[in-house]
Write a protein that holds these residues in place. Structure first.
Motif, short mmCIF file in Angstrom:
data_model
loop_
_atom_site.label_atom_id
_atom_site.label_comp_id
_atom_site.label_asym_id
_atom_site.label_seq_id
_atom_site.Cartn_x
_atom_site.Cartn_y
_atom_site.Cartn_z
N LEU A 73 -31.60 -3.55 -47.21
CA LEU A 73 -32.04 -3.54 -45.59
C LEU A 73 -32.53 -4.70 -45.22
N PRO A 74 -32.32 -5.39 -43.95
CA PRO A 74 -32.94 -6.89 -43.75
C PRO A 74 -34.34 -7.02 -43.92
N ARG A 75 -35.35 -6.30 -43.96
CA ARG A 75 -36.80 -6.61 -44.14
C ARG A 75 -37.39 -5.82 -45.33
N PRO A 76 -37.45 -6.72 -46.25
CA PRO A 76 -38.44 -6.42 -47.44
C PRO A 76 -39.65 -6.03 -47.03
N LEU A 77 -40.50 -5.49 -47.81
CA LEU A 77 -41.88 -5.39 -47.62
C LEU A 77 -42.68 -6.18 -48.36
N ALA A 78 -43.44 -7.22 -47.43
CA ALA A 78 -43.99 -8.18 -48.45
C ALA A 78 -45.57 -7.80 -48.26
N GLY A 79 -46.15 -7.84 -49.62
CA GLY A 79 -47.57 -7.80 -49.84
C GLY A 79 -48.62 -8.91 -49.96
N SER A 80 -49.36 -8.97 -50.98
CA SER A 80 -50.33 -9.96 -51.07
C SER A 80 -49.80 -11.13 -51.95
N GLY A 81 -48.70 -11.18 -52.21
CA GLY A 81 -47.93 -12.45 -53.03
C GLY A 81 -48.04 -12.10 -54.28
N ALA A 82 -48.71 -11.00 -55.07
CA ALA A 82 -48.51 -10.71 -56.64
C ALA A 82 -47.32 -9.81 -56.83
N ASP A 115 -38.95 4.46 -39.88
CA ASP A 115 -37.89 3.67 -39.12
C ASP A 115 -37.56 2.49 -40.34
N PRO A 116 -36.44 2.86 -41.10
CA PRO A 116 -36.25 1.75 -42.16
C PRO A 116 -35.76 0.60 -41.65
N ALA A 117 -35.30 0.36 -40.54
CA ALA A 117 -35.02 -1.07 -39.91
C ALA A 117 -36.27 -1.73 -39.40
N ARG A 118 -37.46 -0.89 -39.30
CA ARG A 118 -38.57 -1.62 -38.88
C ARG A 118 -39.74 -0.84 -39.88
N PRO A 119 -39.74 -1.18 -41.19
CA PRO A 119 -40.95 -0.75 -41.99
C PRO A 119 -42.23 -1.59 -41.59
#
Length: 328
Positions: free
Chosen positions: A26-35, A65-69
């Motif tokens: 899917l085009p939008r991975p989930l980005a967190g704190s950088g760790a 909505d997997p396209a807009r997590p």
């Protein structure tokens, strides 16, 4: 159907692994704190993903909505030193976590935007807690630790969790993985001692070994997972291999065929699809792999790719573990 994996680049990546084609990121991975993300798991309803990071942060993500997590709740110091494992209770209302701080914690995640600690941390392990799993009825929690033990906990009262019986001590090294069979009466543990073990947990306070150790991995066992019907167990290991075990009779469990190979480094996670005909694995070689365990489905895909029947030589190349037969 979605699959999720945490990565060293501090992302949780999602794939569409539907039956209609090959896995699609899917085009939008989930980005967190950088760790680096050390662990990730779906809630039972598939609408929420929990992830744990090396900096100790626990995060929940809304993937309805997997396209807009989108990010939901965040706990910055869930486990000082790192969150190593996460698991949802079967009802999706509670999340268990384990970490470098040798503790297990329970979290109320009924509202993913407002994660709350439940009760006090579970203590007893004397080294990192790297695996947690709820029994199917949600009444028992299993935990595995680098202190070479697995432990069982009565979690029916989330505010007053109690240990059940004595620690399970058959492994000679770290217990890296724990998993309950779907019926809840059998627990599998995987260890750095290269073995998988099965336990009768019909009465969790009096757990006992079932049969002997399952051997075959040439490195530590890092992950175990039961198929939905409970008749097959998958394990992944430091030997870069995935193995399947016939556990239809847990007291006489044995290996199915040869190892599934292809990963170039430690296999860190294995999980069955809900239908049981597909297995996913992820590894330190920075890849996730999908294994088709339904022979007819595998053959239909091969036929679609090749456009015709396979010669014996081409069969041996594409399907080396199956006896040759005309297919298309």
């Amino acid at each position: 159907m979605l699959a999720a994996a945490g990565t060293d680049d501090a992302l949780v990546r999602l794939w569409d692994v539907g039956r209609s084609g090959p896995p699609r990121p899917l085009p939008r991975p989930l980005a967190g704190s950088g760790a680096p993300v050390l662990t990730a798991a779906f809630a039972p309803d598939g609408r929420t993903v929990a992830s744990g990071a090396e900096d100790g942060t626990l995060r929940l993500w809304d993937v309805s909505d997997p396209a807009r997590p989108r990010p939901a709740g965040t706990v910055p110091d869930a486990h000082p030193g790192g969150v190593l494992t996460v698991a949802f209770a079967p009802d999706g209302r509670t999340l268990a976590t384990g970490g470098v701080d040798e503790r297990v914690r329970l979290w109320d995640v009924r509202d993913p935007d407002d994660v709350r600690l439940v009760g006090t941390p579970l203590t007893g392990h004397t080294d990192w807690v790297g695996s947690v799993a709820f029994a199917p009825d949600g009444h028992t929690l299993a935990t595995g630790s680098q202190d070479k033990t697995a432990r069982l906990w009565d979690v029916r009262d989330r505010d007053d969790v109690r240990p059940l019986g004595t620690p399970l001590t058959a492994h000679g090294d770290w217990v890296n993985a724990v998993a309950f069979a779907p019926q809840g009466h059998v627990l599998a543990t995987g260890g750095r001692d290269r073995t998988v073990r099965l336990w009768d947990v019909t009465d969790p306070a009096r757990a006992r070994p079932l049969g002997g150790e399952l051997t075959g991995h040439r490195g530590g066992v890092t992950s175990v997972s039961f198929s939905p019907d409970g008749r097959t167990l998958a394990s992944g290991g430091e030997d870069h291999a995935v193995r399947l075990w016939d556990v239809s009779d847990p007291a006489r469990a044995d290996a199915f065929g040869t190892a599934l190979t292809g990963h170039l480094d430690t296999v860190t996670s294995v999980a069955f699809a809900p239908g049981g005909d597909t297995l996913a694995s992820a590894g330190n070689d920075l890849t996730a792999r999908i294994w088709t365990l339904d022979t007819d489905r595998a053959l239909s895909r091969v036929c679609a790719r090749t456009g015709g029947d396979l010669t014996p030589a081409r069969w041996a190349e594409l399907l080396p573990r199956l006896p040759y037969r005309p297919t298309c």
